[in-house]
Write an enzyme that holds these catalytic residues in place. Structure first.
Site, PDB file in Angstrom:
ATOM      1  N   CYS A 165       0.843  -1.205   0.000  1.00  0.00           N
ATOM      2  CA  CYS A 165       0.000   0.000   0.000  1.00  0.00           C
ATOM      3  C   CYS A 165       0.873   1.249   0.000  1.00  0.00           C
ATOM      4  O   CYS A 165       1.432   1.615   1.052  1.00  0.00           O
ATOM      5  CB  CYS A 165      -0.928  -0.032   1.220  1.00  0.00           C
ATOM      6  SG  CYS A 165      -1.787   1.512   1.542  1.00  0.00           S
ATOM      7  N   CYS A 217       0.040   3.926   2.598  1.00  0.00           N
ATOM      8  CA  CYS A 217       0.432   3.521   3.956  1.00  0.00           C
ATOM      9  C   CYS A 217       1.850   3.954   4.262  1.00  0.00           C
ATOM     10  O   CYS A 217       2.154   4.415   5.374  1.00  0.00           O
ATOM     11  CB  CYS A 217       0.305   2.008   4.124  1.00  0.00           C
ATOM     12  SG  CYS A 217      -1.391   1.379   4.007  1.00  0.00           S
TER      13      CYS A 217
END
Length: 602
Positions: free
Chosen positions: A182, A185
């Site tokens: 991700c 993230c």
């Protein structure tokens, strides 16, 4: 045993119903998580792995004094100074840059101080000594090419059992659901780690627990599934184990806002913290002292006359001649050199021998002299207590201390006040006020038996017929309240935890007693504005930021009608010689602020 020797402690972690194959499967999944490049001596190590395994097998966790030792250690000055050195072991330094070091002589003392924060100091000291020794080595373990340290208050969760245990042990908690694949993230992760460091639990400070759950590691996906998390990054906020808010996406501003809101809900600030009270805020917390210097030769001459006419007890350990010799040869030279004019740049301090000799002579005088002749002895101690060495000695609770020798006599004298006892009571009050000159002695005076003795003197003295006695009593009461207020203010500024448990229940009971006595004294005082000023300031310091405000103090103020009593000092009254109440502007402002801001339900 191991190559480290015999274990210092063995703790049973319970039983499990999970079979060996399932556990092996779990361990294989964890291999991608516990890799060499992530290892950190304090923050991501064998204890982290053990805690995860215990959570998976039993739903519990390893003992907190092991699990939380790094956080306790890093919260100490030693831990903070050693942190860069430890980090350097796991970070490849820039070419030519020397590894940070600390002076080895500091190691043993600082390590012991850090270990004392643990519930098992022996075990903590052993671990920290190993940590420090390893960190101080010039040739540490091979450092990886990349370094990504985990914030100390950050918990890495890999299974539902560990997560539930995490929620049980943190009133406020934030869970960061992330994934290695991700990109957003990775953008928000540094912000989350900074928040964990800034807002996480610290020693003596409220904070939140911060957890990171990677959906692709261990049973992280199951944890996410329990809370309906399908996208990363997702942040879920918990209060007392219950979900209260959720933030999706890499929004750093919203994340910080919600963390602050959660902490506000979990640990609401003191009701007085947000009040605008400039007059109360500007009150000096320095003690009110009595530094007047008498003519020493005249004072000692008068005292010598009292000694000559006294009936000397046969049980006394010193003769009148010995006491007079101590006065002339020890006490007077010390006082004259310390209080010389002009004042010396470095006043001499009392030596242990001087203190011992004078305290023994004082004990003999306290037995021999009647109360009306004893006040010069107390007055000498009034000046002695301005010396830091005397303050340190007093805090050791010596049997021949002036508090032990003179305060009981003052308590007895206050039960039947007389002209003969007036000077003695007045001097004892001023002596006790001067005992607040130094931090060590002042902290001793507001605890235990010493505080109880001082309270038994100050409370009845506040209602004495003599206005000079009342002024001195109000000064002593102020010093007590200021000493109590200092750590509260410091805790508020530092964001540290400060509650009833911090001070102790007995402090709350004493505070209630003092508030009652101060309110009554203000109500009765219609003669001396300075007494009203000091009493009102004392009341302000007692009730502002009081941990027991909501439960004890505020209801008491209503019962005592403290607000009405204060406001009554601002209007016409017979006791003010026909004037319109208190005249001084600064006193009126203080009274109005205490009455309208601190003595209300708002």
């Amino acid at each position: 045993m191991s190559h480290h020797g015999s274990p210092m402690e063995v703790v049973a972690m319970g039983e499990t119903a999970i079979d060996e194959d399932t556990f092996e499967e779990y361990l294989n999944e964890m291999r991608d998580h516990y890799t060499a490049d992530k290892y950190h001596l304090l923050e991501f190590n064998c204890n982290s792995f053990t805690n995860d395994c215990v959570g998976f097998l039993t739903g519990g966790s390893i003992p907190s004094h092991i699990k939380d030792l790094p956080t306790d250690f890093l919260s100490t000055p030693f831990g903070q100074s050693l942190r860069p050195t430890i980090d350097a072991m796991y970070r490849r330094p820039a070419p030519g840059a020397p590894a940070p070091t600390l002076p080895p002589p500091q190691l043993a003392q600082a390590t012991q101080a850090a270990a004392s924060a643990s519930s098992n100091p022996q075990l903590a000291a052993s671990i920290l000594q190993a940590v420090a020794a390893q960190a101080m080595q010039t040739n540490g373990p091979a450092a990886p090419s990349q370094y990504n340290p985990l914030a100390a208050p950050l918990h890495i969760i890999t299974n539902p059992a560990s997560f539930q245990n995490f929620l049980k042990t943190h009133r406020a908690a934030i869970a960061f659901f992330t994934s290695q694949t991700c990109p957003p993230c990775r953008v928000i992760e540094p912000t989350f780690e900074r928040l964990a460091d800034e807002k996480g639990l610290k020693v003596d400070r409220d904070g939140a627990g911060f957890a990171k759950i990677d959906l692709g590691i261990g049973m992280g996906n199951q944890v996410a599934g329990e809370y309906g998390v399908r996208a990363t990054p997702t942040f879920i906020f918990f209060l007392d184990g219950k979900k209260v808010e959720e933030v999706k996406g890499a929004n750093a501003g919203e994340l910080r806002t919600q963390v602050d809101l959660l902490l506000f809900q979990a640990y609401p600030p003191h009701p007085h913290a947000g009040l605008s009270t400039p007059t109360i805020r500007d009150l000096s917390l320095n003690p009110i002292l009595f530094k007047q210097v008498p003519a020493f030769d005249t004072m000692v001459g008068k005292l010598s006359g009292f000694i000559d006419t006294a009936s000397w007890p046969t049980s006394s350990t010193q003769t009148p001649a010995q006491v007079k010799q101590t006065l002339a040869g020890v006490v007077v030279p010390y006082l004259k050199s310390r209080f010389a004019q002009p004042p010396p740049a470095h006043p001499p301090s009392a030596t242990p021998t001087l203190i011992q000799v004078w305290s023994l002579a004082t004990s003999a005088l306290a037995q021999a002299l009647p109360i009306e002749s004893l006040f010069p002895v107390v007055d000498i101690w009034r000046l002695y207590l301005l010396d830091p060495a005397i303050g340190d000695w007093l805090a050791t609770s010596p049997p021949n201390s002036p508090v032990n020798l003179f305060v009981p006599k003052a308590i007895d004298a206050l039960q039947t006040p007389s002209k003969a006892s007036r000077n003695y009571i007045l001097t004892v009050l001023r002596m006790l006020a001067n005992a607040f000159t130094h931090t060590v002695s002042s902290q001793w005076l507001i605890r235990g038996a010493a505080r109880e003795s001082v309270t038994q003197v100050v409370v009845p003295s506040l209602l004495h017929d003599d206005p000079t006695v009342r002024t001195s009593a109000a000064s002593l009461a102020f010093n007590l309240a200021a000493t109590l207020q200092k750590p509260r203010v410091e805790a508020l500024r530092a964001g540290k935890r400060w509650n009833v448990e911090t001070e102790g229940e007995d402090v709350g009971d004493w505070e209630v007693e003092m508030v009652s006595a101060i309110t009554e004294a203000i109500d009765r005082e219609n003669e001396n504005e300075e007494v009203v000023h000091r009493l009102t300031a004392c009341l302000a310091l007692l009730i502002r930021l009081s941990p027991g405000w909501s439960s004890n103090v505020q209801p008491l103020l209503e019962v005592l009608q403290t607000r009405e009593i204060l406001k009554g000092k601002l209007v016409q009254g017979e006791g003010w010689n026909g004037a319109g109440g208190v005249a001084k502007k600064e006193v009126r402002r203080l009274i109005e602020e205490v009455a309208n801001k601190l003595c209300t339900n708002a």
